[in-house]
Design a protein around this motif. Sequence first.
Motif, PDB file in Angstrom:
ATOM      1  N   LEU A 129      -5.749  48.379  50.422  1.00 46.53           N
ATOM      2  CA  LEU A 129      -5.558  47.089  51.079  1.00 46.53           C
ATOM      3  C   LEU A 129      -6.852  46.546  51.674  1.00 46.53           C
ATOM      4  O   LEU A 129      -6.973  45.342  51.917  1.00 46.53           O
ATOM      5  N   VAL A 140       2.039  47.565  55.200  1.00 47.44           N
ATOM      6  CA  VAL A 140       2.445  46.173  55.360  1.00 47.44           C
ATOM      7  C   VAL A 140       3.524  46.042  56.437  1.00 47.44           C
ATOM      8  O   VAL A 140       3.578  45.067  57.171  1.00 47.44           O
ATOM      9  N   PRO A 175      -0.721  41.828  46.173  1.00 42.94           N
ATOM     10  CA  PRO A 175       0.287  42.869  46.375  1.00 42.94           C
ATOM     11  C   PRO A 175       0.390  43.866  45.214  1.00 42.94           C
ATOM     12  O   PRO A 175       0.292  45.078  45.433  1.00 42.94           O
ATOM     13  N   ILE A 213       6.384  41.009  55.664  1.00 39.33           N
ATOM     14  CA  ILE A 213       5.286  40.144  56.100  1.00 39.33           C
ATOM     15  C   ILE A 213       5.798  39.038  57.023  1.00 39.33           C
ATOM     16  O   ILE A 213       5.150  38.671  57.990  1.00 39.33           O
ATOM     17  N   ARG A 269     -12.918  39.337  61.474  1.00 39.17           N
ATOM     18  CA  ARG A 269     -11.946  38.262  61.520  1.00 39.17           C
ATOM     19  C   ARG A 269     -12.192  37.326  62.684  1.00 39.17           C
ATOM     20  O   ARG A 269     -12.383  37.741  63.804  1.00 39.17           O
ATOM     21  N   PRO A 270     -12.206  36.019  62.380  1.00 39.49           N
ATOM     22  CA  PRO A 270     -12.351  35.072  63.462  1.00 39.49           C
ATOM     23  C   PRO A 270     -11.028  34.968  64.198  1.00 39.49           C
ATOM     24  O   PRO A 270      -9.967  35.019  63.579  1.00 39.49           O
ATOM     25  N   LEU A 294     -16.299  34.674  50.270  1.00 40.82           N
ATOM     26  CA  LEU A 294     -15.874  35.673  49.295  1.00 40.82           C
ATOM     27  C   LEU A 294     -14.602  35.214  48.600  1.00 40.82           C
ATOM     28  O   LEU A 294     -13.849  34.421  49.150  1.00 40.82           O
ATOM     29  N   PRO A 295     -14.350  35.718  47.428  1.00 38.55           N
ATOM     30  CA  PRO A 295     -13.169  35.281  46.680  1.00 38.55           C
ATOM     31  C   PRO A 295     -11.886  35.614  47.423  1.00 38.55           C
ATOM     32  O   PRO A 295     -11.857  36.598  48.124  1.00 38.55           O
ATOM     33  N   VAL A 352       1.727  37.027  62.023  1.00 36.90           N
ATOM     34  CA  VAL A 352       2.184  37.815  60.874  1.00 36.90           C
ATOM     35  C   VAL A 352       1.055  38.740  60.454  1.00 36.90           C
ATOM     36  O   VAL A 352      -0.088  38.569  60.851  1.00 36.90           O
ATOM     37  N   ASN A 353       1.388  39.697  59.650  1.00 35.39           N
ATOM     38  CA  ASN A 353       0.437  40.698  59.195  1.00 35.39           C
ATOM     39  C   ASN A 353      -0.604  40.054  58.278  1.00 35.39           C
ATOM     40  O   ASN A 353      -0.729  40.414  57.123  1.00 35.39           O
ATOM     41  N   ASP A 391      -3.707  40.123  57.826  1.00 38.88           N
ATOM     42  CA  ASP A 391      -4.840  40.804  57.216  1.00 38.88           C
ATOM     43  C   ASP A 391      -4.465  41.360  55.846  1.00 38.88           C
ATOM     44  O   ASP A 391      -5.314  41.743  55.059  1.00 38.88           O
ATOM     45  N   LEU A 392      -3.171  41.424  55.570  1.00 39.27           N
ATOM     46  CA  LEU A 392      -2.709  42.154  54.399  1.00 39.27           C
ATOM     47  C   LEU A 392      -2.230  41.245  53.280  1.00 39.27           C
ATOM     48  O   LEU A 392      -1.756  41.713  52.264  1.00 39.27           O
ATOM     49  N   VAL A 393      -2.341  39.936  53.479  1.00 35.57           N
ATOM     50  CA  VAL A 393      -1.760  39.064  52.467  1.00 35.57           C
ATOM     51  C   VAL A 393      -2.628  37.824  52.288  1.00 35.57           C
ATOM     52  O   VAL A 393      -3.240  37.335  53.231  1.00 35.57           O
ATOM     53  N   ARG A 394      -2.692  37.372  51.036  1.00 39.69           N
ATOM     54  CA  ARG A 394      -3.478  36.180  50.747  1.00 39.69           C
ATOM     55  C   ARG A 394      -2.647  34.930  51.023  1.00 39.69           C
ATOM     56  O   ARG A 394      -1.429  34.928  50.883  1.00 39.69           O
ATOM     57  N   ARG A 412     -13.568  27.449  58.706  1.00 39.97           N
ATOM     58  CA  ARG A 412     -14.526  28.217  57.929  1.00 39.97           C
ATOM     59  C   ARG A 412     -14.882  27.526  56.622  1.00 39.97           C
ATOM     60  O   ARG A 412     -15.877  27.856  56.008  1.00 39.97           O
ATOM     61  N   ARG A 414      -7.976  33.365  50.288  1.00 38.52           N
ATOM     62  CA  ARG A 414      -8.417  34.178  51.417  1.00 38.52           C
ATOM     63  C   ARG A 414      -7.232  34.858  52.095  1.00 38.52           C
ATOM     64  O   ARG A 414      -6.104  34.407  51.986  1.00 38.52           O
ATOM     65  N   ARG A 415      -7.546  35.911  52.813  1.00 35.70           N
ATOM     66  CA  ARG A 415      -6.502  36.546  53.615  1.00 35.70           C
ATOM     67  C   ARG A 415      -6.161  35.641  54.794  1.00 35.70           C
ATOM     68  O   ARG A 415      -7.049  34.979  55.352  1.00 35.70           O
ATOM     69  N   ASP A 451      -0.292  34.035  48.217  1.00 38.92           N
ATOM     70  CA  ASP A 451       0.887  34.902  48.089  1.00 38.92           C
ATOM     71  C   ASP A 451       1.920  34.572  49.165  1.00 38.92           C
ATOM     72  O   ASP A 451       3.127  34.625  48.923  1.00 38.92           O
ATOM     73  N   LEU A 452       1.406  34.241  50.353  1.00 40.49           N
ATOM     74  CA  LEU A 452       2.318  33.898  51.447  1.00 40.49           C
ATOM     75  C   LEU A 452       3.095  32.627  51.112  1.00 40.49           C
ATOM     76  O   LEU A 452       4.301  32.540  51.337  1.00 40.49           O
ATOM     77  N   SER A 482      -5.507  36.228  57.806  1.00 39.16           N
ATOM     78  CA  SER A 482      -6.177  36.540  59.075  1.00 39.16           C
ATOM     79  C   SER A 482      -7.582  35.962  59.138  1.00 39.16           C
ATOM     80  O   SER A 482      -8.158  35.863  60.214  1.00 39.16           O
ATOM     81  N   GLN A 483      -8.140  35.595  57.992  1.00 37.71           N
ATOM     82  CA  GLN A 483      -9.497  35.057  57.986  1.00 37.71           C
ATOM     83  C   GLN A 483      -9.518  33.558  58.275  1.00 37.71           C
ATOM     84  O   GLN A 483     -10.579  32.960  58.334  1.00 37.71           O
ATOM     85  N   ALA A 495      -5.993  42.193  48.547  1.00 38.33           N
ATOM     86  CA  ALA A 495      -4.769  41.798  49.232  1.00 38.33           C
ATOM     87  C   ALA A 495      -3.717  41.349  48.222  1.00 38.33           C
ATOM     88  O   ALA A 495      -2.639  40.933  48.606  1.00 38.33           O
TER      89      ALA A 495
END
Lengths: 295, 255
Positions: free
Chosen positions: A219, A44, A225, A168, A279-280, A294-295, B87-88, B90-93, A287, B135-136, B96-97, B138-139, A223
């Motif tokens: 990861l 992270v 934590p 983050i 990833r877009p 996906l969930p 920000v990172n 890809d690693l966080v929903r 989207r 969703r993450r 959560d953010l 990054s998506q 996602a």
Amino acid sequence: MAPLSVTFQPNWLEVLMSPFMRNALIGGTLVAIAAGVIGYFVIVRGTAFAAHALAHIGFPGATLAVLLGASVTGGLLVFTVAGALTIGALGKRADDREIATGTVLAFATGLGVLFASLATAGSTTVTNVLFGSLLAITSQQLVVFGVLTALIVLAVVAVFRPLLFASIDPLVAEAKGLRVRLLGTVFMVLLALVITMSVQVVGTLLLFGLVVTPAATALRITARPVLAVAMGSLLSLVAVWVGLVLAVMFNLPPSFFVVTVSTGMWLAALGATRVRHGRPRRADPPRASRGADLP
Amino acid sequence: MGSVNAIELDGVSVARGDRVVWSDGTFAVEPGSFVAVIGPNGSGKTTLLQLVLGLLPTRTGEVRVLGSVPARGNAQIGYVPQSYGTVNGDLVRTRDLVRMGLDGGRWGMGRPSAEDRRRVDAALEAVGAQSFANRRVSQLSGGQQQRVAIAQAIVGSPRILLLDEPLANLDIKTQREIVDLLGVLRERLDLTILVVVHDLNPLLPQLTGAIYLLDGHAHYAHIDDVVDEELLTHLYGTQMRVVRTPHGDLYTRSA
């Protein structure tokens, strides 16, 4: 045993039950838990290279300890913590200084070779530090591992939310009053403790496979934590346990099997989640309009 | 609190190292204002936000935020930094953010309380982000990421919202959506909003005023006084025109 032959050990279960294997299992378990917990934050925070660097900085620490007749754990501890504080003091950009870091790594490794040579420690010690010595863990080391793992887990649980926020989203975290720099230093010291232990299990050169890879695998899968931390530890555990059993079965080094299992799980997760992570980039149609995702 | 100014500067100058970024900042932003912060690159727009956030001391003069000296960790301010998409993610929903804006500073791992969860949901709802809450980051598209950043900034129920270049890298339609969203939030949540921007146009329908950083000085004026050909030409360093369409819409362009 003929060269290039791999023989299955029919008495592997018996070997697994022996006292030195008990030490290896307990030691490996402790290290796997600590590695999984810290590994999440390594990813992270984007400090995978720093983790690799600290492992190398530990090498001269271990060989100097042998030269001075001190404990290898102690030598590793002093060098990795000093290295962690230095990297922490350099700040966030330390990871970008690839040339400086790489140069220091080479120098550290050179020092390690020098100390090993002066100590006439023989190649076994050097090999153990470079490639791990899970099967040689002593009961005394177990006590140290137990204390360090407890310390690491407690510390990470205590600073979990602020550390995650600062990792983050450092700009907002700082504006919110978090001590972003201090949290970074605390993290680096905890990382040094994990590396001190992990080096003794899989060695300097294979450490990445135990500390970083399982967390990266987790990861890919989730996602969330807390779930990612738990899963990272679990995957580290699986790598160590399965690695040990296979090592005993085929009488080959555990380090090889540990990182092989860890790499295998990573590849499987990569394959399984490839679609989801496509990833877009920015400026694409929302989207949400594409229906169920996906969930 | 009605009469207390949201942000007040009195004879403020600010420096980075030895370099004075700007000086002579004396103005007051009333609560409920929607203010653009404009000026050439390097004129100290982000510096102004950092001053308000308490991340940077003044060199001279005094700043008041809702009547108090600025201090880091002021829960009355929500902050969306520049280049939020980096920000990172890809690693966080998303969820959560946003939650970090509420409890990111608290010790421990902590499961969110029912009340916290309700507030996170409310913030996600307020910016229209419920559909991608799990969703993450990054998506998400750039506009969606900006919405998430705003949700994180408002989840703690601030009085003031600071945004640094929230419209950068967004297409025109998305820029408009974000501006409209900010306008709605300002009314619904009774916010004072400061937005650092390069281009005034997307914000013009909503703005009440602008802080402009010109020739090393900080000024604040009502938006009608800022949308002025002479001033904008001076500010942007290139000939500007102000155009009013037959429908009454106002926009600026380089001549």
